[in-house]
Design a protein around this motif. Structure first.
Motif, mmCIF file in Angstrom:
data_model
loop_
_atom_site.group_PDB
_atom_site.id
_atom_site.type_symbol
_atom_site.label_atom_id
_atom_site.label_comp_id
_atom_site.label_asym_id
_atom_site.label_seq_id
_atom_site.Cartn_x
_atom_site.Cartn_y
_atom_site.Cartn_z
ATOM 1 N N UNK A 95 -16.529 50.557 45.557
ATOM 2 C CA UNK A 95 -17.548 51.350 46.224
ATOM 3 C C UNK A 95 -18.880 51.126 45.526
ATOM 4 N N UNK A 96 -19.933 50.999 46.326
ATOM 5 C CA UNK A 96 -21.278 50.766 45.820
ATOM 6 C C UNK A 96 -22.174 51.905 46.278
ATOM 7 N N UNK A 97 -22.971 52.446 45.358
ATOM 8 C CA UNK A 97 -23.934 53.486 45.681
ATOM 9 C C UNK A 97 -25.297 53.006 45.211
ATOM 10 N N UNK A 106 -21.684 52.208 50.153
ATOM 11 C CA UNK A 106 -21.054 51.074 50.812
ATOM 12 C C UNK A 106 -19.703 50.792 50.171
ATOM 13 N N UNK A 107 -18.861 50.056 50.886
ATOM 14 C CA UNK A 107 -17.536 49.674 50.402
ATOM 15 C C UNK A 107 -17.377 48.180 50.610
ATOM 16 N N UNK A 139 -27.871 49.476 42.062
ATOM 17 C CA UNK A 139 -26.522 49.595 42.610
ATOM 18 C C UNK A 139 -25.601 50.134 41.524
ATOM 19 N N UNK A 140 -24.879 51.200 41.835
ATOM 20 C CA UNK A 140 -23.867 51.743 40.934
ATOM 21 C C UNK A 140 -22.509 51.370 41.515
ATOM 22 N N UNK A 141 -21.670 50.776 40.693
ATOM 23 C CA UNK A 141 -20.395 50.212 41.127
ATOM 24 C C UNK A 141 -19.254 51.101 40.636
ATOM 25 N N UNK A 142 -18.337 51.428 41.559
ATOM 26 C CA UNK A 142 -17.203 52.283 41.219
ATOM 27 C C UNK A 142 -15.913 51.718 41.792
#
Length: 61
Positions: free
Chosen positions: A27-29, A19-20, A35-38
């Motif tokens: 960006x979220x994965x 997701x964005x 949830x991993x945040x980038x």
């Protein structure tokens, strides 16, 4: 689901479990309920921001 950074719900789906956030441009994965945040860098690479958030903040709901 909400963004762990801005707590907004203005998220767009960009891929499978990806997701964005249109509010804070991250960006979220989601992997295994976490949830991993980038941050997306200028050259398109991703830099992890996971260390800025607690495990509770990164739990997908």
């Amino acid at each position: 689901m909400h963004c762990p950074n801005c707590h907004g719900t203005n998220l767009g789906k960009i891929g499978h479990q990806q997701y964005y956030c249109w509010n804070c441009f991250i960006e979220l994965t989601i992997q295994n309920g976490t949830i991993h945040v980038h941050e997306v860098e200028e050259d398109g690479t991703l830099s992890s921001l996971d260390d800025l958030f607690s495990e509770d903040e990164r739990t997908a709901q």
